[in-house]
Design a protein around this motif. Structure first.
Motif, PDB file in Angstrom:
ATOM      1  N   GLY A   1     -66.430   0.828 -37.476  1.00 26.96           N
ATOM      2  CA  GLY A   1     -66.007  -0.492 -37.059  1.00 26.96           C
ATOM      3  C   GLY A   1     -64.919  -1.509 -37.790  1.00 26.96           C
ATOM      4  O   GLY A   1     -64.450  -2.340 -37.358  1.00 26.96           O
ATOM      5  N   LYS A   2     -64.134  -0.901 -38.336  1.00 25.47           N
ATOM      6  CA  LYS A   2     -63.236  -1.128 -39.286  1.00 25.47           C
ATOM      7  C   LYS A   2     -61.275  -1.816 -38.164  1.00 25.47           C
ATOM      8  O   LYS A   2     -61.415  -0.707 -37.228  1.00 25.47           O
ATOM      9  N   LEU A   3     -61.325  -2.165 -38.612  1.00 27.87           N
ATOM     10  CA  LEU A   3     -59.765  -2.519 -37.575  1.00 27.87           C
ATOM     11  C   LEU A   3     -58.657  -1.009 -37.958  1.00 27.87           C
ATOM     12  O   LEU A   3     -58.479  -0.037 -38.568  1.00 27.87           O
ATOM     13  N   ILE A   4     -58.813  -0.458 -36.933  1.00 25.92           N
ATOM     14  CA  ILE A   4     -57.290   0.184 -36.811  1.00 25.92           C
ATOM     15  C   ILE A   4     -55.963  -0.544 -35.684  1.00 25.92           C
ATOM     16  O   ILE A   4     -56.578  -1.015 -34.517  1.00 25.92           O
ATOM     17  N   GLY A   5     -54.789   0.146 -36.170  1.00 24.19           N
ATOM     18  CA  GLY A   5     -53.579  -0.392 -35.218  1.00 24.19           C
ATOM     19  C   GLY A   5     -52.972   0.766 -34.758  1.00 24.19           C
ATOM     20  O   GLY A   5     -52.337   1.870 -35.458  1.00 24.19           O
ATOM     21  N   ALA A   6     -52.211   1.186 -32.883  1.00 25.26           N
ATOM     22  CA  ALA A   6     -51.562   1.963 -32.945  1.00 25.26           C
ATOM     23  C   ALA A   6     -50.406   1.250 -31.646  1.00 25.26           C
ATOM     24  O   ALA A   6     -50.993   0.769 -31.128  1.00 25.26           O
ATOM     25  N   ILE A   7     -48.864   1.314 -32.140  1.00 17.18           N
ATOM     26  CA  ILE A   7     -48.330   1.416 -31.273  1.00 17.18           C
ATOM     27  C   ILE A   7     -47.237   2.318 -30.448  1.00 17.18           C
ATOM     28  O   ILE A   7     -47.026   3.659 -30.968  1.00 17.18           O
ATOM     29  N   CYS A   8     -46.846   1.940 -29.715  1.00 16.59           N
ATOM     30  CA  CYS A   8     -45.912   3.224 -28.559  1.00 16.59           C
ATOM     31  C   CYS A   8     -46.702   4.159 -28.185  1.00 16.59           C
ATOM     32  O   CYS A   8     -47.771   4.466 -27.352  1.00 16.59           O
ATOM     33  N   ALA A   9     -46.470   5.350 -28.766  1.00 20.72           N
ATOM     34  CA  ALA A   9     -46.999   6.731 -28.144  1.00 20.72           C
ATOM     35  C   ALA A   9     -47.923   7.024 -29.116  1.00 20.72           C
ATOM     36  O   ALA A   9     -49.372   8.079 -28.735  1.00 20.72           O
ATOM     37  N   ALA A  10     -48.382   6.341 -29.749  1.00 19.70           N
ATOM     38  CA  ALA A  10     -49.527   6.122 -30.790  1.00 19.70           C
ATOM     39  C   ALA A  10     -50.997   6.614 -30.600  1.00 19.70           C
ATOM     40  O   ALA A  10     -51.983   6.906 -31.193  1.00 19.70           O
ATOM     41  N   PRO A  11     -51.231   5.287 -29.884  1.00 25.85           N
ATOM     42  CA  PRO A  11     -52.431   4.987 -29.257  1.00 25.85           C
ATOM     43  C   PRO A  11     -52.288   7.010 -28.683  1.00 25.85           C
ATOM     44  O   PRO A  11     -54.376   6.918 -28.500  1.00 25.85           O
ATOM     45  N   ILE A  12     -52.719   8.044 -28.661  1.00 28.57           N
ATOM     46  CA  ILE A  12     -52.736   8.968 -28.005  1.00 28.57           C
ATOM     47  C   ILE A  12     -53.576   9.685 -29.373  1.00 28.57           C
ATOM     48  O   ILE A  12     -54.309  10.229 -29.124  1.00 28.57           O
ATOM     49  N   VAL A  13     -52.933   9.394 -30.314  1.00 29.68           N
ATOM     50  CA  VAL A  13     -53.978  10.245 -31.672  1.00 29.68           C
ATOM     51  C   VAL A  13     -54.595   9.165 -31.666  1.00 29.68           C
ATOM     52  O   VAL A  13     -56.046  10.050 -31.634  1.00 29.68           O
ATOM     53  N   LEU A  14     -55.626   8.177 -30.732  1.00 26.75           N
ATOM     54  CA  LEU A  14     -56.763   7.449 -30.927  1.00 26.75           C
ATOM     55  C   LEU A  14     -57.190   8.357 -29.806  1.00 26.75           C
ATOM     56  O   LEU A  14     -58.697   8.576 -29.759  1.00 26.75           O
ATOM     57  N   GLY A  15     -56.411   8.327 -28.697  1.00 25.58           N
ATOM     58  CA  GLY A  15     -57.246   9.095 -27.635  1.00 25.58           C
ATOM     59  C   GLY A  15     -58.057  10.460 -27.669  1.00 25.58           C
ATOM     60  O   GLY A  15     -58.419  10.633 -26.803  1.00 25.58           O
TER      61      GLY A  15
ATOM     62  N   ALA B   1     -59.750   6.492 -21.845  1.00 26.32           N
ATOM     63  CA  ALA B   1     -59.545   4.797 -21.796  1.00 26.32           C
ATOM     64  C   ALA B   1     -59.092   4.036 -20.455  1.00 26.32           C
ATOM     65  O   ALA B   1     -58.428   4.700 -19.654  1.00 26.32           O
ATOM     66  N   ASN B   2     -58.812   3.027 -20.075  1.00 25.88           N
ATOM     67  CA  ASN B   2     -59.209   1.757 -19.105  1.00 25.88           C
ATOM     68  C   ASN B   2     -57.631   1.583 -19.536  1.00 25.88           C
ATOM     69  O   ASN B   2     -57.137   0.559 -20.320  1.00 25.88           O
ATOM     70  N   HIS B   3     -56.768   2.098 -19.173  1.00 23.83           N
ATOM     71  CA  HIS B   3     -55.036   1.402 -19.461  1.00 23.83           C
ATOM     72  C   HIS B   3     -54.358   0.351 -18.670  1.00 23.83           C
ATOM     73  O   HIS B   3     -54.750   1.175 -17.917  1.00 23.83           O
ATOM     74  N   THR B   4     -53.672  -0.695 -19.470  1.00 21.89           N
ATOM     75  CA  THR B   4     -53.456  -1.740 -18.958  1.00 21.89           C
ATOM     76  C   THR B   4     -51.960  -1.844 -18.389  1.00 21.89           C
ATOM     77  O   THR B   4     -51.680  -2.562 -18.089  1.00 21.89           O
ATOM     78  N   GLY B   5     -50.781  -1.387 -19.432  1.00 19.26           N
ATOM     79  CA  GLY B   5     -49.696  -1.787 -19.226  1.00 19.26           C
ATOM     80  C   GLY B   5     -49.326  -2.745 -19.616  1.00 19.26           C
ATOM     81  O   GLY B   5     -48.564  -2.621 -19.648  1.00 19.26           O
ATOM     82  N   SER B   6     -50.410  -3.252 -20.302  1.00 28.61           N
ATOM     83  CA  SER B   6     -49.573  -4.835 -21.351  1.00 28.61           C
ATOM     84  C   SER B   6     -49.517  -4.300 -22.643  1.00 28.61           C
ATOM     85  O   SER B   6     -49.606  -3.614 -22.794  1.00 28.61           O
ATOM     86  N   PRO B   7     -48.539  -4.986 -22.437  1.00 24.80           N
ATOM     87  CA  PRO B   7     -47.842  -5.652 -23.908  1.00 24.80           C
ATOM     88  C   PRO B   7     -48.496  -5.335 -25.478  1.00 24.80           C
ATOM     89  O   PRO B   7     -48.707  -4.289 -26.346  1.00 24.80           O
ATOM     90  N   LEU B   8     -50.350  -5.707 -24.989  1.00 24.43           N
ATOM     91  CA  LEU B   8     -51.107  -5.505 -25.605  1.00 24.43           C
ATOM     92  C   LEU B   8     -52.390  -5.477 -25.591  1.00 24.43           C
ATOM     93  O   LEU B   8     -53.068  -5.891 -24.569  1.00 24.43           O
ATOM     94  N   GLU B   9     -53.259  -4.621 -26.126  1.00 26.70           N
ATOM     95  CA  GLU B   9     -54.099  -4.959 -25.902  1.00 26.70           C
ATOM     96  C   GLU B   9     -55.153  -5.129 -27.238  1.00 26.70           C
ATOM     97  O   GLU B   9     -54.807  -4.537 -28.161  1.00 26.70           O
ATOM     98  N   VAL B  10     -56.355  -6.214 -27.335  1.00 24.66           N
ATOM     99  CA  VAL B  10     -57.570  -5.723 -28.429  1.00 24.66           C
ATOM    100  C   VAL B  10     -58.389  -5.213 -27.480  1.00 24.66           C
ATOM    101  O   VAL B  10     -58.993  -5.681 -27.070  1.00 24.66           O
ATOM    102  N   ALA B  11     -59.255  -4.825 -27.761  1.00 25.62           N
ATOM    103  CA  ALA B  11     -60.622  -4.437 -27.669  1.00 25.62           C
ATOM    104  C   ALA B  11     -61.430  -3.624 -28.664  1.00 25.62           C
ATOM    105  O   ALA B  11     -60.975  -2.471 -29.568  1.00 25.62           O
ATOM    106  N   ASP B  12     -62.090  -4.370 -29.271  1.00 21.61           N
ATOM    107  CA  ASP B  12     -63.332  -4.449 -30.239  1.00 21.61           C
ATOM    108  C   ASP B  12     -62.443  -4.278 -31.985  1.00 21.61           C
ATOM    109  O   ASP B  12     -62.095  -5.400 -31.982  1.00 21.61           O
ATOM    110  N   ASN B  13     -62.684  -3.685 -32.682  1.00 21.35           N
ATOM    111  CA  ASN B  13     -61.839  -3.201 -33.159  1.00 21.35           C
ATOM    112  C   ASN B  13     -60.511  -2.542 -33.260  1.00 21.35           C
ATOM    113  O   ASN B  13     -59.790  -2.372 -34.820  1.00 21.35           O
ATOM    114  N   ILE B  14     -59.931  -2.067 -32.250  1.00 21.62           N
ATOM    115  CA  ILE B  14     -58.073  -0.994 -32.357  1.00 21.62           C
ATOM    116  C   ILE B  14     -57.842  -2.357 -30.927  1.00 21.62           C
ATOM    117  O   ILE B  14     -58.146  -2.546 -30.452  1.00 21.62           O
TER     118      ILE B  14
END
Length: 182
Positions: A96-110, A133-146
């Protein structure tokens, strides 16, 4: 003091890496940049050379509060090749620790199923790699720890959100005011 590791791979998007480093350090958060290769010199997508603080194999990450993945190409693909990084992300997510990913990097998490059932965003064209995932297309998303962000244009918002999650909304708001973010 909170501890953050930001991972750099050949071809990373410079703004998406340096903005969080700068903003988090302004918030007096301990940030270490980490090359995922065996050398500290890492060239960004726009040929800007950055010298990471450490290489991946020099870190044990047990003191980390947050792991950050900048995007960019081929940086994201190079992050995705680092199996030890992906294992670390899975372990972090389980804790449950924090993870941040931006741009194309969320594909590593996906690709590791870490976004399953969560709202997430990424650079346009990579949505199909945010597995379940539920892709939103928003500039920023916070989902639990990600935390995920769409790209360069969201880098400041992404960085301030990371500050808010580590030190509170007030700290992030005060910092944004000091930096004249409008």
């Amino acid at each position: 003091m909170k501890k953050v590791y930001i991972f750099l791979a050949e071809g990373f998007e410079e703004i998406e890496a340096i903005t969080p480093v700068d903003v988090l350090r302004r918030a007096e958060i301990d940030v270490t940049t980490v090359s995922v290769s065996d050398k500290k010199e890492v060239k960004g997508a726009h040929n800007i050379m950055i010298y990471a603080d450490r290489v991946f194999d020099q870190c044990n990450f047990s003191d980390a509060d947050l792991l950050v993945l900048p995007g960019g190409m081929p940086g994201t693909l190079n992050l995705n090749k680092k199996e030890a990084l992906k294992e670390l992300l899975v372990d972090f997510s389980k804790q449950g620790k924090l993870i941040g990913a931006i741009c194309a990097a969320p594909i590593v998490l996906g690709g590791k199923g870490l976004l399953k059932g969560k709202n997430a965003t990424c650079y346009p064209g990579f949505e199909d790699q945010l597995t379940e995932a539920n892709h939103t297309g928003s500039p920023l998303e916070v989902a639990d720890n990600i935390v995920t962000a769409k790209g360069v244009g969201a880098a400041m918002k992404f960085a301030l959100q990371l500050v808010a999650m580590l030190k509170g909304e007030k700290e992030a708001e005060d910092l944004a005011q000091q930096m004249v973010i409008e």
